[in-house]
Design a protein around this motif. Structure first.
Motif, PDB file in Angstrom:
ATOM      1  N   PHE A 118       0.828  -1.200   0.000  1.00 14.57           N
ATOM      2  CA  PHE A 118       0.000   0.000   0.000  1.00 14.57           C
ATOM      3  C   PHE A 118       0.866   1.255   0.000  1.00 14.57           C
ATOM      4  O   PHE A 118       0.638   2.193  -0.767  1.00 14.57           O
ATOM      5  N   ARG A 119       1.893   1.272   0.860  1.00 12.84           N
ATOM      6  CA  ARG A 119       2.782   2.429   0.931  1.00 12.84           C
ATOM      7  C   ARG A 119       3.553   2.630  -0.371  1.00 12.84           C
ATOM      8  O   ARG A 119       3.736   3.760  -0.831  1.00 12.84           O
ATOM      9  N   ALA A 120       4.008   1.545  -0.980  1.00  9.60           N
ATOM     10  CA  ALA A 120       4.741   1.645  -2.245  1.00  9.60           C
ATOM     11  C   ALA A 120       3.833   2.209  -3.332  1.00  9.60           C
ATOM     12  O   ALA A 120       4.248   3.091  -4.099  1.00  9.60           O
ATOM     13  N   ASP A 121       2.595   1.722  -3.395  1.00 15.23           N
ATOM     14  CA  ASP A 121       1.652   2.217  -4.404  1.00 15.23           C
ATOM     15  C   ASP A 121       1.367   3.701  -4.191  1.00 15.23           C
ATOM     16  O   ASP A 121       1.335   4.475  -5.146  1.00 15.23           O
ATOM     17  N   ARG A 122       1.181   4.095  -2.952  1.00 17.19           N
ATOM     18  CA  ARG A 122       0.924   5.497  -2.638  1.00 17.19           C
ATOM     19  C   ARG A 122       2.106   6.373  -3.042  1.00 17.19           C
ATOM     20  O   ARG A 122       1.931   7.455  -3.621  1.00 17.19           O
ATOM     21  N   SER A 123       3.296   5.899  -2.785  1.00 19.75           N
ATOM     22  CA  SER A 123       4.498   6.643  -3.152  1.00 19.75           C
ATOM     23  C   SER A 123       4.627   6.768  -4.671  1.00 19.75           C
ATOM     24  O   SER A 123       4.970   7.840  -5.192  1.00 19.75           O
ATOM     25  N   GLN A 124       4.350   5.686  -5.373  1.00 21.19           N
ATOM     26  CA  GLN A 124       4.435   5.709  -6.840  1.00 21.19           C
ATOM     27  C   GLN A 124       3.413   6.674  -7.423  1.00 21.19           C
ATOM     28  O   GLN A 124       3.726   7.444  -8.338  1.00 21.19           O
ATOM     29  N   ARG A 125       2.195   6.649  -6.899  1.00 20.31           N
ATOM     30  CA  ARG A 125       1.160   7.573  -7.390  1.00 20.31           C
ATOM     31  C   ARG A 125       1.551   9.028  -7.124  1.00 20.31           C
ATOM     32  O   ARG A 125       1.327   9.908  -7.960  1.00 20.31           O
ATOM     33  N   ARG A 126       2.147   9.276  -5.961  1.00 18.43           N
ATOM     34  CA  ARG A 126       2.596  10.627  -5.625  1.00 18.43           C
ATOM     35  C   ARG A 126       3.699  11.072  -6.577  1.00 18.43           C
ATOM     36  O   ARG A 126       3.724  12.226  -7.027  1.00 18.43           O
ATOM     37  N   THR A 127       4.610  10.172  -6.910  1.00 16.37           N
ATOM     38  CA  THR A 127       5.692  10.491  -7.838  1.00 16.37           C
ATOM     39  C   THR A 127       5.129  10.868  -9.206  1.00 16.37           C
ATOM     40  O   THR A 127       5.534  11.872  -9.798  1.00 16.37           O
ATOM     41  N   VAL A 128       4.182  10.072  -9.699  1.00 16.40           N
ATOM     42  CA  VAL A 128       3.553  10.374 -10.995  1.00 16.40           C
ATOM     43  C   VAL A 128       2.866  11.730 -10.938  1.00 16.40           C
ATOM     44  O   VAL A 128       3.024  12.568 -11.832  1.00 16.40           O
ATOM     45  N   ARG A 129       2.122  11.976  -9.875  1.00 22.13           N
ATOM     46  CA  ARG A 129       1.401  13.249  -9.734  1.00 22.13           C
ATOM     47  C   ARG A 129       2.360  14.427  -9.724  1.00 22.13           C
ATOM     48  O   ARG A 129       2.173  15.405 -10.446  1.00 22.13           O
TER      49      ARG A 129
END
Length: 65
Positions: free
Chosen positions: A14-25
């Protein structure tokens, strides 16, 4: 595998996915000139955010001399 281990794995995912989405954003908010300054193109944003390796392609070599 214990319940605690499964919860920890799920939380880490969950944390990795959240971090990846934040990076894309965050990278998507930059204009093309800023992206060029940091050495990426807009078409690379997704692969950079979701790439699990620490090495960038583009022929860079992280070996020491």
């Amino acid at each position: 595998m214990s319940l605690i281990e499964r919860v920890r794995i799920a939380y880490d995912a969950f944390r990795a996915d959240r971090s990846q989405r934040r990076t894309v954003r965050d990278l998507s908010k930059l204009d093309d000139y800023m992206l060029k300054d940091i050495g990426i193109t807009r078409s690379e944003i997704m692969s950079i955010a979701y790439d699990s390796s620490t090495e960038r392609m583009r022929g860079h070599d992280n070996r020491t001399a």
